[in-house]
Design an enzyme around this catalytic site. Structure first.
Site, PDB file in Angstrom:
ATOM      1  N   ARG A 199       0.846  -1.195   0.000  1.00  0.00           N
ATOM      2  CA  ARG A 199       0.000   0.000   0.000  1.00  0.00           C
ATOM      3  C   ARG A 199       0.881   1.245   0.000  1.00  0.00           C
ATOM      4  O   ARG A 199       2.093   1.149   0.141  1.00  0.00           O
ATOM      5  CB  ARG A 199      -1.038   0.000   1.138  1.00  0.00           C
ATOM      6  N   GLY A 200       0.206   2.411  -0.158  1.00  0.00           N
ATOM      7  CA  GLY A 200       0.963   3.645  -0.370  1.00  0.00           C
ATOM      8  C   GLY A 200       1.036   3.845  -1.883  1.00  0.00           C
ATOM      9  O   GLY A 200       1.431   2.913  -2.604  1.00  0.00           O
ATOM     10  N   ALA A 201       0.642   5.044  -2.332  1.00  0.00           N
ATOM     11  CA  ALA A 201       0.459   5.241  -3.775  1.00  0.00           C
ATOM     12  C   ALA A 201       1.664   4.812  -4.637  1.00  0.00           C
ATOM     13  O   ALA A 201       1.503   4.017  -5.570  1.00  0.00           O
ATOM     14  CB  ALA A 201       0.078   6.698  -4.027  1.00  0.00           C
ATOM     15  N   ARG A 215      -7.763  -0.905  -6.613  1.00  0.00           N
ATOM     16  CA  ARG A 215      -8.090   0.228  -5.734  1.00  0.00           C
ATOM     17  C   ARG A 215      -8.300   1.465  -6.619  1.00  0.00           C
ATOM     18  O   ARG A 215      -7.561   1.659  -7.585  1.00  0.00           O
ATOM     19  CB  ARG A 215      -6.961   0.510  -4.715  1.00  0.00           C
ATOM     20  N   GLN A 254      -2.098   2.747   9.774  1.00  0.00           N
ATOM     21  CA  GLN A 254      -0.811   2.873   9.064  1.00  0.00           C
ATOM     22  C   GLN A 254       0.169   3.725   9.866  1.00  0.00           C
ATOM     23  O   GLN A 254       1.383   3.542   9.763  1.00  0.00           O
ATOM     24  CB  GLN A 254      -1.016   3.518   7.686  1.00  0.00           C
ATOM     25  N   ASP A 293      -2.386  10.674  -2.508  1.00  0.00           N
ATOM     26  CA  ASP A 293      -2.726   9.548  -3.392  1.00  0.00           C
ATOM     27  C   ASP A 293      -3.090   9.998  -4.792  1.00  0.00           C
ATOM     28  O   ASP A 293      -2.906   9.257  -5.757  1.00  0.00           O
ATOM     29  CB  ASP A 293      -3.870   8.735  -2.798  1.00  0.00           C
ATOM     30  N   ASN A 306      -5.769  12.257   0.198  1.00  0.00           N
ATOM     31  CA  ASN A 306      -4.839  11.467   1.007  1.00  0.00           C
ATOM     32  C   ASN A 306      -5.667  10.730   2.052  1.00  0.00           C
ATOM     33  O   ASN A 306      -6.897  10.873   2.125  1.00  0.00           O
ATOM     34  CB  ASN A 306      -3.774  12.376   1.641  1.00  0.00           C
ATOM     35  N   LYS A 307      -5.006   9.970   2.881  1.00  0.00           N
ATOM     36  CA  LYS A 307      -5.682   9.131   3.879  1.00  0.00           C
ATOM     37  C   LYS A 307      -6.721   9.908   4.675  1.00  0.00           C
ATOM     38  O   LYS A 307      -6.497  11.058   5.049  1.00  0.00           O
ATOM     39  CB  LYS A 307      -4.605   8.543   4.801  1.00  0.00           C
TER      40      LYS A 307
HETATM   41  O1  MRU Z   1      -4.608   3.150   2.152  1.00  0.00           O
HETATM   42  P1  MRU Z   1      -3.144   3.415   2.012  1.00  0.00           P
HETATM   43  O2  MRU Z   1      -2.344   2.924   3.154  1.00  0.00           O
HETATM   44  O3  MRU Z   1      -2.609   2.929   0.672  1.00  0.00           O
HETATM   45  O4  MRU Z   1      -3.051   5.009   1.997  1.00  0.00           O
HETATM   46  C1  MRU Z   1      -1.783   5.596   1.856  1.00  0.00           C
HETATM   47  C2  MRU Z   1      -1.774   7.071   1.967  1.00  0.00           C
HETATM   48  O5  MRU Z   1      -2.785   7.708   2.122  1.00  0.00           O
HETATM   49  C3  MRU Z   1      -0.438   7.737   1.788  1.00  0.00           C
HETATM   50  O6  MRU Z   1      -0.355   8.911   2.513  1.00  0.00           O
HETATM   51  C4  MRU Z   1      -0.236   8.063   0.306  1.00  0.00           C
HETATM   52  O7  MRU Z   1      -0.438   6.927  -0.478  1.00  0.00           O
HETATM   53  C5  MRU Z   1       1.087   8.627   0.016  1.00  0.00           C
HETATM   54  S1  MRU Z   1       2.341   7.395   0.180  1.00  0.00           S
HETATM   55  C6  MRU Z   1       3.817   8.077  -0.233  1.00  0.00           C
END
Ligand code: MRU
Length: 347
Positions: free
Chosen positions: A47-49, A90, A196, A237, A247-248
């Site tokens: 996970r993480g973009a 996703r 996270q 994201d 973002n999250k």
């Molecule tokens: O649901 P996730 O854990 O994939 O969400 C991740 C985030 O929101 C991060 O802040 C974002 O992807 C940036 S990662 C460099």
């Protein structure tokens, strides 16, 4: 900084660190089929973009490398349909579609045999990984220029080395600063519901020896009010053309509170997460996830009545006007964002 890769292509295999097992267990998984890759992304094992984009690129290669297609037309169709399948894992992080499109477009204009095309796809995935590492390092340097020694820094979710090829986006300046004796005091929001912040950010920063204090999301206001935060740094994201950034979930609330206390709010956005085809934040699809994440997933017993109605959006959008500056690998972008983001993407 910790020496852990969340996505790696080694010994001809796609290997990911299963992030759902952290911090308790460092378990690695080999992904071989398109279903392996799809579910690894959907279930947040990776996970993480940026990491999602890298995994999808290598995933597209491994899922099609055994194709028996002899003609290019046939192979292209197979790769296109695999890419369409993976894209659905996703919806919010643009890096997923961006990385898949990059491979598919390269393939469509490729002039050569099927076996040469397969090698080309692997090389393109390797390039995406390396470019992300370089971008993160560069964002780290630009980000560090906005910060000073001894600052208190609040962050949300995980935009660290685990979410990228290396360094992270918003955590990159913390790693670079550590090497230069900046002694940041970091506050990590736990980031409900999937944690996270506590499972990943607190894990990677503390393991790297950075001073990190874990707080519940609901404590961020208090920490800012106490005067302990000099800057908020978050990842992204998908950023729309006008500078609205998804973002999250919980990020937008932090930006609102930061404004109240005059604390700069910096969003770290590699240009791979900048989506100029999406005009505003209202046009960004927000992933809705299973309500079990809210009250069952991390608990021995359900923490709400069984079958309770839930609402679990995984992301929110911070409007451009609440973002003090956007840090990209090509430089720091200030308002007016619509104009300046377009210019930086084209650099
Ligand atoms: O649901 P996730 O854990 O994939 O969400 C991740 C985030 O929101 C991060 O802040 C974002 O992807 C940036 S990662 C460099």
């Amino acid at each position: 900084m910790i020496d852990i890769a969340s996505v790696e292509f080694k010994n001809n295999e796609l290997v990911i660190l299963d992030q759902t097992r952290l911090p308790g267990e460092e378990k690695y998984l080999t992904l071989e089929t398109k279903e392996d890759v799809y579910f690894a992304i959907k279930k947040l094992r990776v996970r993480g973009a940026p990491a999602i984009g890298i995994a999808a690129a290598f995933g597209l290669y491994v899922a099609t490398r055994d194709s028996e297609a002899e003609k290019m037309g046939e192979f292209i169709e197979e790769v296109e349909s695999t890419a369409e399948y993976l894209r659905k894992a996703r919806p919010t992080a643009v890096n997923l579609g961006w990385a898949l499109d990059r491979l598919v477009e390269k393939l469509r204009s490729f002039d050569g045999s099927v076996s040469a095309a397969k090698k080309m796809l692997l090389q393109e995935a390797r390039d995406i990984r390396q470019e992300d590492e370089d971008a993160c390092r560069s964002m780290g340097e630009y980000g560090l220029s906005l910060l000073s020694k001894g600052m208190g820094i609040l962050t949300h979710c995980n935009a660290g080395t685990l979410a990228t090829a290396k360094y992270g986006t918003s955590l990159a300046p913390l790693y670079l600063g550590q090497d230069k004796g900046y002694n940041f005091k970091v506050f990590a929001d736990e980031t409900r519901p999937v944690l996270q912040g506590s499972r990943l950010t607190a894990f990677e920063l503390s393991k790297a020896g950075i001073d990190v204090t874990l707080i519940c999301d609901s404590m961020a206001n208090q920490v800012m009010k106490n005067g302990w935060v000099d800057a908020v740094v978050v990842g992204c994201d998908r950023m729309a053309a006008n500078g609205d950034g998804a973002n999250k979930i919980g990020t937008n609330a932090l930006a609102i509170v930061a404004k109240e206390y005059n604390i700069p709010f910096y969003m770290f956005v590699p240009t791979s997460s900048l989506d100029l085809d999406t005009p505003t934040g209202d046009d960004i699809e927000i992933e809705l996830r299973d309500g079990d994440e809210i009250y069952k997933m991390w608990y021995e017993k359900p923490m709400a009545p069984e079958g309770i109605k839930t609402y679990n959006p995984s992301f929110d959008v911070t409007p451009a006007e609440l973002i003090t500056a956007i840090v990209t690998e090509k430089g720091i972008v200030r308002p007016p964002y619509a104009e300046n983001l377009k210019a930086i993407k084209e650099l």
